[in-house]
Design an enzyme around this catalytic site. Sequence first.
Site, PDB file in Angstrom:
ATOM      1  N   SER A 144       0.846  -1.180   0.000  1.00  8.54           N
ATOM      2  CA  SER A 144       0.000   0.000   0.000  1.00  8.54           C
ATOM      3  C   SER A 144       0.885   1.234   0.000  1.00  8.54           C
ATOM      4  CB  SER A 144      -0.926  -0.031   1.220  1.00  8.54           C
ATOM      5  OG  SER A 144      -1.872   1.004   1.165  1.00  8.54           O
ATOM      6  N   LEU A 315      -8.040  -0.710   2.189  1.00  9.60           N
ATOM      7  CA  LEU A 315      -9.139  -0.675   3.152  1.00  9.60           C
ATOM      8  C   LEU A 315     -10.480  -1.047   2.530  1.00  9.60           C
ATOM      9  CD1 LEU A 315      -7.796   2.328   5.139  1.00  9.60           C
ATOM     10  CD2 LEU A 315      -8.049   0.005   5.970  1.00  9.60           C
ATOM     11  N   VAL A 433      -8.157   4.544   9.907  1.00  8.98           N
ATOM     12  CA  VAL A 433      -6.860   4.805   9.267  1.00  8.98           C
ATOM     13  C   VAL A 433      -7.015   5.296   7.824  1.00  8.98           C
ATOM     14  CG1 VAL A 433      -5.694   3.134  10.741  1.00  8.98           C
ATOM     15  CG2 VAL A 433      -6.622   2.387   8.554  1.00  8.98           C
ATOM     16  N   GLU A 434      -5.912   5.832   7.280  1.00  9.15           N
ATOM     17  CA  GLU A 434      -5.852   6.403   5.923  1.00  9.15           C
ATOM     18  C   GLU A 434      -6.925   7.469   5.702  1.00  9.15           C
ATOM     19  OE1 GLU A 434      -5.478   3.848   2.548  1.00  9.15           O
ATOM     20  OE2 GLU A 434      -3.756   2.782   3.364  1.00  9.15           O
ATOM     21  N   GLY A 435      -7.116   8.296   6.700  1.00 10.36           N
ATOM     22  CA  GLY A 435      -8.121   9.350   6.617  1.00 10.36           C
ATOM     23  C   GLY A 435      -9.388   8.909   7.311  1.00 10.36           C
TER      24      GLY A 435
END
Length: 712
Positions: A144, A315, A433-435
Amino acid sequence: MGIASLVGQFAMESFAKALPAMGDTERAALEAGTIGFEGQLFAGTPDFDALLATGPNKLTVEEQAFLDNEVRTLCGMLDDFAIDTARDLPPEVWQYLRDKRFFGMIIPKEWGGLGFGHFAHAAVVTRLATVNVSAAVTAMVPNSLGPAELLLHYGTDAQKQHYLPRLADGRDLPCFGLTSPYAGSDAASIPDIGILTTREIDGQPVRGFSVTFSKRYITLAPVATVVGLAFNARDESRPEGQRDLGITCALIPVPTPGMQIGRRHRPMDSAFMNGPIVGEDVFVPMDWVIGGEEQVGQGWRMLMECLATGRAISLPALGAATQQSSVFVANGYGKVREQFGLPIGKFDAVAGIIAGMAVELYATDAARRFTAAALDKGEQPSVASAILKVHLTEAGRTAINHAMDILGGKGIINGPSNLLSVAYRHMPVAITVEGANILTRSLIIFGQGAVRCHPYVMAEMQAVERKDHEALGQALLGHAGHVARNLWRSLFGAPVVGVPPQDLSKEAAMLARLSAKYALTCDLAMGLLGGKLKRMELLSSRLGDCLAHLYMASSTLWRYAVEGDPQMLPLAQAALRAQLDAAEEVLSDLYANLPTPGRRLIGQLVLSRTAHLAPPRDVQMLALAKLLRENPSVVRRLCPDMSLPKSGGLVDLTKALELAAQLGDDATMQLNKLVRRSGSFDVAAAGMPQPALALAYLQAADKVIQVDDFAP
């Protein structure tokens, strides 16, 4: 002076005040990636031929073989409860991941990796996650957003030659440090500082940065051998106001003097590795900066460009896996578990929930698959990736909550036979996670979409920034025509552009009409509220939600067309109508909350004359639930990534369902009646035409129903 220049000159001052200011980091985020089909939805002109031209998902022979062999073998090595209890993957699993190059899926073959496409990469993660989320996360992170992808796009030749082969075969295990204690969602404000300096190394002066940092929530950090690090570079020798060089990304080998790494966080007590990284006066030579000295200050742009791809894969794959597991388990348990003399899946309250889960899964997974197909064609749809991140993980959370409700007591007793509790506990991690979803939903989907996807807003902003009257006038004239066209289409009907599937032609017409209404609504909201809309997050969330529902509706239509399976028409039609109904409801809610005079009148005008298509009614949902109960092939099509672990509740349920299929529904019902009368498995089985098969089923079903207990 032409009319465009006159218009631009007249409007320049008011537009300069109305448009929100844009910093460098925001500009990098807005300009990252490409515009996909979501741009056509935002413009109000979806072209169904363009939608279908994306084509089906494709796997190479090597990718399919990897899924059929290496991934299946790995799943068979995973015991969800044992891994969760040990809080780590077994040593043989770590070694298998390295030996079979799971960490190098995105690395091209010339660098020793597998060179997989985006759909194959997503399929691997999804299948692993249906069995064990920690194994999926462990394989997912190196592929990722992180060192490998950054090196592929921006690394120097020397950096690629050194690191990519080592990352591909697992000799090096990467992590990436971005989040700081005081910079979470506001990642661009990271306080970690690197001061440009020169140090003597082996008798030679070496330029680099003295970096002090504190990072947390870093997946794989406790076991990483190379750390990707984002920090703010500064040159103190420059004049005041010119010292900030910008966010910079570097690779730091482990160990490096001054860096502390190895301690663990326990996110929801998960087994995957995650922890903090702290550094004090860590010297980072210029050779360690990704891309070398010329890429100093370009780190945020790098991250945003790579995130446009990565956020659409990892995700969303976890969300899809959770949905598939939840549908498979809820439907299967609903067939095996009886109460009041009836399989619980036949009770309307349970059946309706299972059908709703299946309908949502068809639409959300369609969006994931459509976006993967676009990625494999070379697109980097940044807005679509944000949609997937939010709505796939939220759908996963909703689905597993429903499934846990259906499991009842079986769902909440931890142990080897539990079906979903470990995945249930992990779900908030994917949401965060990731925003974080709250941030992404309220600020990014519409905020980025309004600038990137709108056919004129970016041109207007750039014209104002350059103070170019002619360019602003041309953009405004085009914008006015755009608004007029969408007003006409909203009131009197939008044309269906292209040829959608005949079976879904009514839904396609409604989609075209709603797209025009959405486009008009966006222009009205931006025109009435101006720069204030950026701060009115409840409204921008609704605008983002509507775009997301239209995107998932379009993807549903695409999926049915490219898969060409008439058996799935009831699900496709229900999914499409559910998304269109949700989009229409969001628009109505938005107009009810516009803080402007006459909002009701405006809403009634825009939303009038909509040829409403009813969402799935109870009778249709119960028919869908019956289809799922009686047709295992539909469940397989809906949940194609379900895999078998080494042992545990999922193995038990799968075995019971296979035996039930061999018996047949009528024989299974008769057998259960005999058990209720006799109270004995042996006696009941003896009264059946196939006693051995009947007894095997009863024992398998009993194993599914039982829960674990432990010594005090």
